[in-house]
Write an enzyme that holds these catalytic residues in place. Structure first.
Site, PDB file in Angstrom:
ATOM      1  N   THR A  51      13.749  -8.319   3.768  1.00 19.64           N
ATOM      2  CA  THR A  51      13.356  -6.979   3.330  1.00 19.64           C
ATOM      3  C   THR A  51      14.229  -6.439   2.209  1.00 19.64           C
ATOM      4  OG1 THR A  51      14.761  -5.936   4.994  1.00 19.64           O
ATOM      5  CG2 THR A  51      12.476  -6.406   5.633  1.00 19.64           C
ATOM      6  N   LYS A  52      15.370  -7.121   1.950  1.00 19.77           N
ATOM      7  CA  LYS A  52      16.273  -6.659   0.898  1.00 19.77           C
ATOM      8  C   LYS A  52      17.024  -7.852   0.321  1.00 19.77           C
ATOM      9  CE  LYS A  52      20.085  -5.520   4.015  1.00 19.77           C
ATOM     10  NZ  LYS A  52      21.002  -4.491   4.466  1.00 19.77           N
ATOM     11  N   HIS A  91       0.838  -1.207   0.000  1.00 22.08           N
ATOM     12  CA  HIS A  91       0.000   0.000   0.000  1.00 22.08           C
ATOM     13  C   HIS A  91       0.868   1.250   0.000  1.00 22.08           C
ATOM     14  CE1 HIS A  91      -3.534  -2.392   0.719  1.00 22.08           C
ATOM     15  NE2 HIS A  91      -3.026  -2.905   1.820  1.00 22.08           N
TER      16      HIS A  91
END
Length: 191
Positions: free
Chosen positions: A138-139, A86
């Protein structure tokens, strides 16, 4: 009860039991893939599976932003892969607005993702990566990385020379299991 009602009830019961009601229409799907019941594939027409991909049950795979899974990838139960999020920065509403931000995820060959791990939008899991149970990636990290934690950090590395030698020899777990009936063995870990 009418026939249409019976069909609806049958589809609901199958869904509750985690049984697919129809074949999943992936963008592409290679040979030798094994997908356990109970997985949720969102936008499967944007998900490409290579050959010999194994997905245990209760996973969530969101292909909205594009999800490419290469050959010989294994997912433990309960894995989540997200390719969209979002928008909250610059959003026209709170807590977020109607815009979905798309970030493709790529999972390269011979990746192993542990139970209840989560792969977030925009990540590439490079060849030979191992994602520990419960990790939140996350990476992106280098090939052969062993990842753990929330957020996931590199906690180790595969021996990539030995890894590449096994790949060159055709020592591919899922292929050997499927074609030669390879069975698991139990060995007590002395640690």
């Amino acid at each position: 009860m009418e026939i249409d009602e019976m069909g609806l009830i049958s589809r609901i019961v199958r869904k509750l039991l985690g049984q697919s009601t129809a074949p999943i229409a992936f963008k592409a799907k290679g040979e030798g893939c094994g997908i356990a019941p109970g997985n949720d594939f969102v936008f499967p027409e944007r998900i490409s599976l290579g050959s010999h991909v194994h997905i245990e049950g209760n996973g969530y795979f969101n292909g909205q932003g594009g999800l490419t899974i290469h050959d010989h990838v294994i997912f433990a139960p309960g894995v989540a892969v997200m390719t969209s999020m979002h928008r909250y920065r610059g959003a026209s509403m709170v807590p977020y607005d109607e815009v979905d931000l798309l970030r493709p995820v790529t999972i390269e060959r011979f990746v192993w993702v542990g139970m209840r791990a989560m792969i977030l939008p925009g990540v590439t899991l490079r060849e030979g990566t191992i994602v520990g149970a419960g990790a939140v990636v996350t990476k992106s990290h280098p090939a052969g990385a062993i990842l753990g934690g929330n957020p996931a950090t590199q906690i180790g590395s595969r021996d990539m020379e030995a890894f590449r030698e096994l790949v060159a020899q055709g020592r591919h777990y899922l292929v050997l299991k499927q074609k030669q009936g390879l069975r698991k063995r139990e060995v007590l870990d002395p640690r």
